[in-house]
Write a protein that holds these residues in place. Sequence first.
Motif, PDB file in Angstrom:
ATOM      1  N   VAL A  21       0.844  -1.198   0.000  1.00 54.74           N
ATOM      2  CA  VAL A  21       0.000   0.000   0.000  1.00 54.74           C
ATOM      3  C   VAL A  21       0.879   1.248   0.000  1.00 54.74           C
ATOM      4  CG1 VAL A  21      -1.669   1.347   1.332  1.00 54.74           C
ATOM      5  CG2 VAL A  21      -1.964  -1.127   1.100  1.00 54.74           C
ATOM      6  N   ARG A  22       1.876   1.270   0.863  1.00 54.87           N
ATOM      7  CA  ARG A  22       2.741   2.449   0.948  1.00 54.87           C
ATOM      8  C   ARG A  22       3.589   2.602  -0.309  1.00 54.87           C
ATOM      9  NH1 ARG A  22       3.561   0.334   6.213  1.00 54.87           N
ATOM     10  NH2 ARG A  22       2.166   1.355   7.696  1.00 54.87           N
ATOM     11  N   LYS A  23       4.026   1.487  -0.876  1.00 64.63           N
ATOM     12  CA  LYS A  23       4.801   1.545  -2.112  1.00 64.63           C
ATOM     13  C   LYS A  23       3.986   2.199  -3.228  1.00 64.63           C
ATOM     14  CE  LYS A  23       7.088  -2.165  -3.027  1.00 64.63           C
ATOM     15  NZ  LYS A  23       7.418  -3.541  -3.487  1.00 64.63           N
ATOM     16  N   ALA A  24       2.676   2.010  -3.172  1.00 62.36           N
ATOM     17  CA  ALA A  24       1.781   2.616  -4.158  1.00 62.36           C
ATOM     18  C   ALA A  24       1.339   4.014  -3.743  1.00 62.36           C
ATOM     19  CB  ALA A  24       0.558   1.727  -4.368  1.00 62.36           C
ATOM     20  N   GLY A  25       1.983   4.588  -2.724  1.00 64.08           N
ATOM     21  CA  GLY A  25       1.720   5.966  -2.328  1.00 64.08           C
ATOM     22  C   GLY A  25       0.557   6.149  -1.378  1.00 64.08           C
ATOM     23  N   GLY A  26      -0.004   5.057  -0.816  1.00 62.03           N
ATOM     24  CA  GLY A  26      -1.197   5.156   0.007  1.00 62.03           C
ATOM     25  C   GLY A  26      -0.940   5.072   1.488  1.00 62.03           C
ATOM     26  N   LEU A  27      -2.012   5.195   2.251  1.00 62.68           N
ATOM     27  CA  LEU A  27      -1.985   5.051   3.702  1.00 62.68           C
ATOM     28  C   LEU A  27      -2.715   3.783   4.109  1.00 62.68           C
ATOM     29  CD1 LEU A  27      -2.851   8.662   4.957  1.00 62.68           C
ATOM     30  CD2 LEU A  27      -0.592   7.676   4.513  1.00 62.68           C
ATOM     31  N   VAL A  28      -2.273   3.177   5.210  1.00 58.70           N
ATOM     32  CA  VAL A  28      -2.860   1.954   5.753  1.00 58.70           C
ATOM     33  C   VAL A  28      -3.714   2.336   6.959  1.00 58.70           C
ATOM     34  CG1 VAL A  28      -2.350  -0.290   6.789  1.00 58.70           C
ATOM     35  CG2 VAL A  28      -0.871   0.613   4.967  1.00 58.70           C
ATOM     36  N   VAL A  29      -5.041   2.134   6.855  1.00 56.96           N
ATOM     37  CA  VAL A  29      -5.947   2.585   7.904  1.00 56.96           C
ATOM     38  C   VAL A  29      -6.935   1.473   8.254  1.00 56.96           C
ATOM     39  CG1 VAL A  29      -7.630   4.328   8.603  1.00 56.96           C
ATOM     40  CG2 VAL A  29      -5.754   4.963   7.066  1.00 56.96           C
ATOM     41  N   PRO A  30      -6.706   0.711   9.344  1.00 50.65           N
ATOM     42  CA  PRO A  30      -7.695  -0.272   9.771  1.00 50.65           C
ATOM     43  C   PRO A  30      -9.069   0.368   9.942  1.00 50.65           C
ATOM     44  CG  PRO A  30      -5.650  -0.590  10.975  1.00 50.65           C
ATOM     45  CD  PRO A  30      -5.508   0.691  10.206  1.00 50.65           C
ATOM     46  N   ALA A  31     -10.100  -0.282   9.399  1.00 48.21           N
ATOM     47  CA  ALA A  31     -11.458   0.256   9.400  1.00 48.21           C
ATOM     48  C   ALA A  31     -12.293  -0.422  10.478  1.00 48.21           C
ATOM     49  CB  ALA A  31     -12.107   0.056   8.034  1.00 48.21           C
ATOM     50  N   HIS A  32     -13.184   0.360  11.100  1.00 48.59           N
ATOM     51  CA  HIS A  32     -14.116  -0.142  12.133  1.00 48.59           C
ATOM     52  C   HIS A  32     -13.531  -1.331  12.904  1.00 48.59           C
ATOM     53  CE1 HIS A  32     -15.017  -3.051   8.944  1.00 48.59           C
ATOM     54  NE2 HIS A  32     -15.505  -2.089   8.188  1.00 48.59           N
ATOM     55  N   PRO A  33     -12.429  -1.123  13.638  1.00 51.78           N
ATOM     56  CA  PRO A  33     -11.677  -2.253  14.209  1.00 51.78           C
ATOM     57  C   PRO A  33     -12.427  -3.080  15.227  1.00 51.78           C
ATOM     58  CG  PRO A  33     -10.866  -0.164  15.067  1.00 51.78           C
ATOM     59  CD  PRO A  33     -11.787   0.170  13.942  1.00 51.78           C
ATOM     60  N   HIS A  34     -13.469  -2.543  15.841  1.00 55.97           N
ATOM     61  CA  HIS A  34     -14.226  -3.309  16.835  1.00 55.97           C
ATOM     62  C   HIS A  34     -15.645  -3.616  16.353  1.00 55.97           C
ATOM     63  CE1 HIS A  34     -11.245  -3.352  20.064  1.00 55.97           C
ATOM     64  NE2 HIS A  34     -10.906  -2.144  19.639  1.00 55.97           N
ATOM     65  N   SER A  35     -15.843  -3.572  15.052  1.00 56.22           N
ATOM     66  CA  SER A  35     -17.148  -3.948  14.505  1.00 56.22           C
ATOM     67  C   SER A  35     -17.432  -5.416  14.808  1.00 56.22           C
ATOM     68  CB  SER A  35     -17.172  -3.726  12.994  1.00 56.22           C
ATOM     69  OG  SER A  35     -18.385  -4.146  12.437  1.00 56.22           O
ATOM     70  N   THR A  36     -18.710  -5.725  14.990  1.00 49.67           N
ATOM     71  CA  THR A  36     -19.087  -7.083  15.402  1.00 49.67           C
ATOM     72  C   THR A  36     -19.519  -7.974  14.245  1.00 49.67           C
ATOM     73  OG1 THR A  36     -21.334  -6.288  15.846  1.00 49.67           O
ATOM     74  CG2 THR A  36     -19.779  -6.301  17.692  1.00 49.67           C
ATOM     75  N   CYS A  37     -19.510  -7.466  13.003  1.00 50.57           N
ATOM     76  CA  CYS A  37     -19.898  -8.343  11.888  1.00 50.57           C
ATOM     77  C   CYS A  37     -18.829  -9.406  11.667  1.00 50.57           C
ATOM     78  CB  CYS A  37     -20.141  -7.535  10.621  1.00 50.57           C
ATOM     79  SG  CYS A  37     -18.718  -6.639   9.993  1.00 50.57           S
ATOM     80  N   ILE A  38     -19.217 -10.530  11.077  1.00 53.76           N
ATOM     81  CA  ILE A  38     -18.298 -11.655  10.882  1.00 53.76           C
ATOM     82  C   ILE A  38     -17.132 -11.225  10.000  1.00 53.76           C
ATOM     83  CG2 ILE A  38     -18.050 -13.962   9.896  1.00 53.76           C
ATOM     84  CD1 ILE A  38     -20.988 -14.424  10.597  1.00 53.76           C
ATOM     85  N   GLY A  39     -15.912 -11.440  10.488  1.00 59.69           N
ATOM     86  CA  GLY A  39     -14.725 -11.092   9.725  1.00 59.69           C
ATOM     87  C   GLY A  39     -14.327  -9.639   9.808  1.00 59.69           C
ATOM     88  N   CYS A  40     -15.087  -8.808  10.523  1.00 59.38           N
ATOM     89  CA  CYS A  40     -14.809  -7.359  10.569  1.00 59.38           C
ATOM     90  C   CYS A  40     -13.859  -6.964  11.686  1.00 59.38           C
ATOM     91  CB  CYS A  40     -16.110  -6.584  10.720  1.00 59.38           C
ATOM     92  SG  CYS A  40     -17.221  -6.691   9.303  1.00 59.38           S
ATOM     93  N   ASN A  41     -13.830  -7.713  12.769  1.00 60.38           N
ATOM     94  CA  ASN A  41     -13.019  -7.346  13.932  1.00 60.38           C
ATOM     95  C   ASN A  41     -11.539  -7.427  13.590  1.00 60.38           C
ATOM     96  OD1 ASN A  41     -11.765  -8.086  16.842  1.00 60.38           O
ATOM     97  ND2 ASN A  41     -13.658  -6.918  17.063  1.00 60.38           N
ATOM     98  N   TRP A  42     -10.795  -6.367  13.880  1.00 58.18           N
ATOM     99  CA  TRP A  42      -9.404  -6.247  13.432  1.00 58.18           C
ATOM    100  C   TRP A  42      -8.467  -7.079  14.301  1.00 58.18           C
ATOM    101  CZ3 TRP A  42      -7.198  -4.997   9.176  1.00 58.18           C
ATOM    102  CH2 TRP A  42      -5.837  -4.657   9.141  1.00 58.18           C
ATOM    103  N   LYS A  43      -7.724  -8.017  13.665  1.00 55.13           N
ATOM    104  CA  LYS A  43      -6.878  -8.951  14.404  1.00 55.13           C
ATOM    105  C   LYS A  43      -5.413  -8.889  13.987  1.00 55.13           C
ATOM    106  CE  LYS A  43     -10.645 -12.228  15.297  1.00 55.13           C
ATOM    107  NZ  LYS A  43     -10.734 -11.884  16.723  1.00 55.13           N
ATOM    108  N   PHE A  44      -5.024  -7.893  13.195  1.00 58.32           N
ATOM    109  CA  PHE A  44      -3.647  -7.820  12.704  1.00 58.32           C
ATOM    110  C   PHE A  44      -2.758  -6.905  13.546  1.00 58.32           C
ATOM    111  CE2 PHE A  44      -6.162  -9.031   9.006  1.00 58.32           C
ATOM    112  CZ  PHE A  44      -5.394 -10.033   8.435  1.00 58.32           C
ATOM    113  N   GLY A  45      -3.312  -6.260  14.569  1.00 60.55           N
ATOM    114  CA  GLY A  45      -2.530  -5.307  15.335  1.00 60.55           C
ATOM    115  C   GLY A  45      -2.395  -3.987  14.581  1.00 60.55           C
ATOM    116  N   PHE A  46      -1.811  -2.988  15.247  1.00 62.48           N
ATOM    117  CA  PHE A  46      -1.755  -1.652  14.672  1.00 62.48           C
ATOM    118  C   PHE A  46      -0.336  -1.190  14.372  1.00 62.48           C
ATOM    119  CE2 PHE A  46      -5.698  -2.026  17.051  1.00 62.48           C
ATOM    120  CZ  PHE A  46      -6.620  -1.580  16.119  1.00 62.48           C
ATOM    121  N   GLY A  47       0.617  -2.110  14.428  1.00 59.48           N
ATOM    122  CA  GLY A  47       2.002  -1.737  14.171  1.00 59.48           C
ATOM    123  C   GLY A  47       2.249  -1.247  12.759  1.00 59.48           C
ATOM    124  N   ASP A  48       1.424  -1.679  11.804  1.00 62.94           N
ATOM    125  CA  ASP A  48       1.599  -1.275  10.415  1.00 62.94           C
ATOM    126  C   ASP A  48       0.624  -0.183   9.998  1.00 62.94           C
ATOM    127  OD1 ASP A  48       3.686  -3.054   9.230  1.00 62.94           O
ATOM    128  OD2 ASP A  48       2.346  -4.611   9.996  1.00 62.94           O
TER     129      ASP A  48
END
Length: 508
Positions: free
Chosen positions: A287-314
């Motif tokens: 993403v950054r190589k392509a000039g963009g920003l990395v922004v986890p979305a709705h990290p505590h959303s309760t829909c299936i597969g929506c809850n953020w599990k990759f951490g925020f280091g990136d």
Amino acid sequence: MGRRGLLVTGAAAALTLGSVSFANAASADPGAGAGSSGTARTETRTVRGTLPPGAPDFVHLPVEVPCGVSELRVSYTYERPTVPAGTQGNALDIGLFDERGTALGGPGFRGWSGGARTEFFVRADDATPGYLRGPVRAGTWNIMLGPYTVAPEGLTYEVTITLTYGPTGTVPKPSYPPERAKGRGRSWYRGDCHLHTLHSDGKRTPAEVAALARAAGLDFMHSSDHNTSSAHRAWDGLWSDDLLILVGEEITTRNGHVLAISTDPGTWIDWRYRARDNRFGHYAREVRKAGGLVVPAHPHSTCIGCNWKFGFGDADAVEVWNGPWTADDEVSLADWDNSLVASARSGMAWTPAMGNSDAHKDPDAIGTPQTVVLADDLTRQAILAGIRAGHSYIAESAKVSLTFGATGGRAAHAGIGERLRVDKDDAVTVRLEVTGAPGCTAQFVTDQGTLYTAPLPESGSGTVEWTTTASYAAYVRAEVRHAPTVPGLPGAPAAFTNPVFLGEQPHN
């Protein structure tokens, strides 16, 4: 045909089914390419099968495409049996990879519609929204099935593939939005960086989204369709001096969603991995190589597969407010504030917050909320720099405006996202100016919690000041909240800011 093969490949495990074959156009009927009536000749194959509970995230259905094909069309259906309460039913996504293969991050991607469509086509001059136009070359293509959830009795599906033979058309040259609009120089610019169109699961056309962005008083907007870059070329004629249109993707993995904000037009970022595959860091760098920003979305959303599990280091920022304020946004705000505490006390880099509407269809309000960014001008690079630096606040609409900062020491001043470098016992005055927030209360939040609260005038416009020291508050940020509607719970925000840090510790 359609017999299940037991081939599992790669970190993103995929089941590969038996290949679907078609006659070679060169050896087909004499009328190949056109019938006596002038209509193009077509061939159709249908595959049926059942996926069991616990099926891999992705299932490949190889299709042997012969020479002479001008269009590939796919439709599919699947059974949706009634399931007991508390049990997940069937949901089956779909996409397409061409003869260049299905490798993670590879060049073969030709489109994804998730569960938003039951059919699609690709050809050189056009494609269904969500899919990339281009020639249908000979070779092994793969229809990608994604069993999102599977009922206890399994997921029974039917896929129909139709090839049309004839001359290959011309691929139009894409037209992408410009990287600059007519700005006001260094100023505060309002934007919404999480918007969907009919190129994924949205119901609005790009023209409708652009019109609503203007009506919401936005200066910039961002196209964030799920797992595809097809919308990048869909904004021709919709930009002008008054609206900067940025393009990217909502990378929708099975372990959370992340916005790739303003990548280079035409960039596609893969999503076929989970946290356990240890692949996210690689794709964040893409993403950054392509000039963009990395922004986890709705990290505590309760829909299936929506809850953020990759951490925020990136993460370059985190979407703390997503659409109308709900309980999961309150959790996201608290979680983000906790991360500020750790950063302030350790001197480590901090992650700015942002807010977006995630609008899909009527009546979803574009610009509710919106991120207001201090940028040198209304350009792609300036807006991204402001977001990355945390020079921003989040507001529920264009009616709400904030000015926030701190002064202390020898008349030093720091604004949102900055550091006021003062001795630990120097008096620091924090000042918040608010307009457009009737019935609201202003409060100052620090690493020790909310330390000062004051009601705003009935008009919703006013100024609030508070004096503290760096030894008492490592950072201060402002919140403007509506009156509570549920006893014991805070009211929804009308706006809140990124922090001002106090003291001498380094920051990002």
